[in-house]
Write a protein that holds these residues in place. Sequence first.
Motif, mmCIF file in Angstrom:
data_model
loop_
_atom_site.group_PDB
_atom_site.id
_atom_site.type_symbol
_atom_site.label_atom_id
_atom_site.label_comp_id
_atom_site.label_asym_id
_atom_site.label_seq_id
_atom_site.Cartn_x
_atom_site.Cartn_y
_atom_site.Cartn_z
ATOM 1 N N HIS A 576 0.868 -1.178 0.000
ATOM 2 C CA HIS A 576 0.000 0.000 0.000
ATOM 3 C C HIS A 576 0.909 1.234 0.000
ATOM 4 C CE1 HIS A 576 -4.191 1.448 1.530
ATOM 5 N NE2 HIS A 576 -3.734 2.198 0.537
ATOM 6 N N GLN A 577 1.151 1.783 -1.182
ATOM 7 C CA GLN A 577 2.164 2.825 -1.325
ATOM 8 C C GLN A 577 1.681 4.195 -0.865
ATOM 9 O OE1 GLN A 577 2.970 1.764 -5.582
ATOM 10 N NE2 GLN A 577 5.085 1.690 -4.876
ATOM 11 N N SER A 578 0.467 4.537 -1.223
ATOM 12 C CA SER A 578 -0.166 5.776 -0.788
ATOM 13 C C SER A 578 -1.657 5.477 -0.707
ATOM 14 C CB SER A 578 0.123 6.920 -1.760
ATOM 15 O OG SER A 578 -0.411 6.639 -3.038
ATOM 16 N N PRO A 579 -2.456 6.312 -0.050
ATOM 17 C CA PRO A 579 -3.876 5.974 0.114
ATOM 18 C C PRO A 579 -4.551 5.606 -1.213
ATOM 19 C CG PRO A 579 -3.338 7.870 1.464
ATOM 20 C CD PRO A 579 -2.113 7.580 0.634
ATOM 21 N N GLY A 580 -4.993 4.336 -1.305
ATOM 22 C CA GLY A 580 -5.707 3.868 -2.483
ATOM 23 C C GLY A 580 -4.831 3.470 -3.652
ATOM 24 N N GLU A 581 -3.514 3.513 -3.491
ATOM 25 C CA GLU A 581 -2.597 3.113 -4.576
ATOM 26 C C GLU A 581 -1.724 1.960 -4.111
ATOM 27 O OE1 GLU A 581 0.650 4.912 -7.787
ATOM 28 O OE2 GLU A 581 -0.353 6.244 -6.346
ATOM 29 N N PHE A 582 -1.641 0.923 -4.951
ATOM 30 C CA PHE A 582 -0.982 -0.323 -4.547
ATOM 31 C C PHE A 582 0.012 -0.787 -5.603
ATOM 32 C CE2 PHE A 582 -5.057 -0.147 -2.474
ATOM 33 C CZ PHE A 582 -4.824 -0.627 -1.190
ATOM 34 N N LEU A 583 1.072 -1.410 -5.119
ATOM 35 C CA LEU A 583 1.993 -2.162 -5.968
ATOM 36 C C LEU A 583 1.786 -3.632 -5.672
ATOM 37 C CD1 LEU A 583 4.464 -2.455 -7.895
ATOM 38 C CD2 LEU A 583 5.919 -2.287 -5.849
ATOM 39 N N LEU A 584 1.385 -4.401 -6.682
ATOM 40 C CA LEU A 584 1.194 -5.839 -6.543
ATOM 41 C C LEU A 584 2.321 -6.550 -7.278
ATOM 42 C CD1 LEU A 584 -1.603 -4.827 -5.676
ATOM 43 C CD2 LEU A 584 -2.620 -6.710 -6.950
ATOM 44 N N VAL A 585 2.885 -7.562 -6.645
ATOM 45 C CA VAL A 585 4.015 -8.291 -7.220
ATOM 46 C C VAL A 585 3.713 -9.782 -7.192
ATOM 47 C CG1 VAL A 585 6.479 -8.788 -7.059
ATOM 48 C CG2 VAL A 585 5.624 -6.514 -6.447
ATOM 49 N N THR A 586 3.958 -10.442 -8.324
ATOM 50 C CA THR A 586 3.732 -11.880 -8.435
ATOM 51 C C THR A 586 4.918 -12.523 -9.134
ATOM 52 O OG1 THR A 586 2.154 -13.582 -9.145
ATOM 53 C CG2 THR A 586 2.522 -11.751 -10.660
#
Length: 856
Positions: A576-586
């Motif tokens: 959760h990088q900033s409110p409502g913004e995400f980095l997803l890693v797979t």
Amino acid sequence: MLRPGIRRLRGLRLLGFPLRGFPGHPQSRWKDRAETVIIGGGCVGVSLAYHLAKAGMKDVVLLEKSELTAGSTCYRCHAYGISFLAHLHFHCAGEERWLSTKSSFTYEFLLASLLQVVGFHQPGSIRIATTPVRVDEFKYQMTRTGWHATEQYIIEPEKIQEMFPLLNMNKILAGLYNPGDGHIDPYSLTMALAAGARKYGALLKYPAPVTSLKPRSDGTWDVETPHGSMRANRIVNAAGFWAREVGKMIGLEHPLIPVQHQYIITSTIPEVKALKRELPVLRDLEGSFYLRQERDGLLFGPYESQEKMKVQDSWVTSGVPPGFGKELFESDLDRIMEHVEAAMDLVPVLKKADIIRIVNGPITYSPDILPMVGPHQGVRNYWVAVGFGYGIIHAGGVGKYLSDWILHGEPPFDLIELDPNRYGKWTTTEYTEAKARESYGFNNIVGYPKEERFAGRPTQRVSGLYKTLESKCSMGFHAGWEQPHWFYKPGQDAGYRPSFHRTNWFEPVGSEYQQVMQRVGVIDLSPFGKFNIKGKDSIRLLDHVFANVIPKVGFTNISHMLTPKGRVYAELTVSHQSPGEFLLVTGSGSELHDLRWIEEEAIKGGCDVEIKNITDELGVLGVTGPYSRKVLQKLTSEDLSDNVFKFLQTKSLKVSNIPVTAIRISYTGELGWELYHRQEDSAALYDAIMNAGQEEGIDNFGTYAMNALRLEKAFRAWGLEMNCDTNPLEAGLESFVKLNKPADFIGKQALKQIKAKGLKRRLVCLTLATDDVDPEGNESIWYDGKVVGNTTSGSYSYHIQKSLAFAYVPVELSKVGQQVEVELLGKNYPAVVIQEPLVLTEPTRSRLQKKDLLEK
């Protein structure tokens, strides 16, 4: 030698081969609407129509451009059907074996319930070993057989001669026998499936070439044909070697290429005619050919080398000729003559046989020879079932598999190897052709563990460190990327040395292990799949697709996407990088597989989100080991101390003045950070870190060492310990699944029911003392003389100098201290269930040390 009857066929174009059996009858009615439109009337497409209709789907429509069985199915009809269960069992993973087994059951069902003659012969099959390494290969395969339904045995030369008395036994050491294997008449099979499909209400329309496909905003399709337009809720491309043309209608370039394959049919051979039972199908691995009985003669077909085989590349550049259907190519005996001679040496009666036909026809190959099956990422409600090098044996199982997935919203079991989304924009035509040549030529090479194939590499998808590292390491191929498997030092045996035993990488990987445990190591993790998700509904979307809670801003967690039935569809790290913004890693191999699922759920939920695939934009460096903090602290003004930069925390900072997103996490379980940065900054960032770490003895490490480290920490791997065959409870993932969170995440209700009913098996960690061989995964687990489970992955533990493996066993055998056996290369090794993890993670060790200090 072969009699010159074969010469009379050379140079002839064999057209209009008369097909046997009953004729197909196209239905004259037309529909304006369909639930599913299947494009292609070969055995795969017709099988899907049959299974969908049989399962109760209304409005199933199959459109065929000319007539049923035209194309590769027709080519196989000329041979009265070549179908090798054993070939699939030998080369494929567990679930691919299920496809061939399910196909066999389907064909037997057709014969019994529909009273259709499908020409199904089951004389069994024998693979021949003439070298010691082939015997090892058979033993390697046998370790994977015990926990499958497929019957398979290693047999001695005496038994081989008894079953196939026409063989020259001089070089034969052993055979791998599959009693349920055989061959089938593709034409009769397809027509039987068609009859079954019609019986259950499907419409099979031909000739009905599809001329246009138009996606609509609501996810449906307008399918245009000369008969009119049809609105479809979904379309399935099962068009065989026309699949590329169908894909191009909607802007897709499916990585498929047609290759020419030849086989030879003899006239009656007295020695064959005199036999009292049908000969088993034979595969000579060193001679690279298959051979079987064809009436009172023999049929044999070679797989020539990649240098000699022929790709029909004009079809790739100019398309399949519009009228091509049941035609064949001109034969070319010179191309296969060395294999013909090998066949005559193994089966001497061929030397005096008359040849009545050489057949040369097209087979469609994907780069890795495996078909592409399932929904396609980036295009709603577009499915594929294409690229079948062995379509006959796959057809029944694939039809059932896709039918279940379409009807129930999730795959019935894991088949990630066949996911069409394993390919991407990096899969160019040049790459596809190079790999198809290699795959065809390697049809019968020895299948080693940790196999690498080098044609078409590197692709355009290389990390910013590729040129820096390529001369220092042995690279592995991961979804188009080159990633270091292990590094070698001057004087060490470098390069790719495959073996069923420990080989040249074993000691260097041990050094890399110690590097991470005692000092600090750097690994290139750029192949990770990476997505940016933001928007007002981002939290609602992720709370619905993930079983874990949403991490707080500035933090990361491990989360799993489950299927409606509570199985593990994917594992990702969510930051959760900033409110409502995400980095997803797979993982690299599941990039588009996972992205498709998330995109589909966003559409279903009407979520206002922006989903961006940033995999190729970001490079990733892992820096890990007890001195990793000390090294990185030299390069940044950000406080990296344990109290300020906590485990699983994420921050944006600068390292050597290069912007990075730093996550305190490492798959090794040791102190470390993953540094996400612009791909073009990779080399500069790497150089800065390596220079800063000279005093600490910094060095590289690869994925082999990382695998050994994660196994010791009992870290599960998606695709091995967990997939669509497993639920998170039996996989030991309870701490990542929050059944009490308010959101009704996908699979939540099913998982509650699974928990209430209780588990039948559990994942355990085993240690075992072996010779010079280590578990890889898929080996059979034995207890009290019976197979009771299977390993999922394994490695050598450099910590305890023993082998280590994860395995699924019955709950009653899952207690610590339980003794079982693991089968490796034909030998059962004693193993014991241990308390996991074998080695505590660095955060756990630090926490315990702090606790001890406080207590003192």
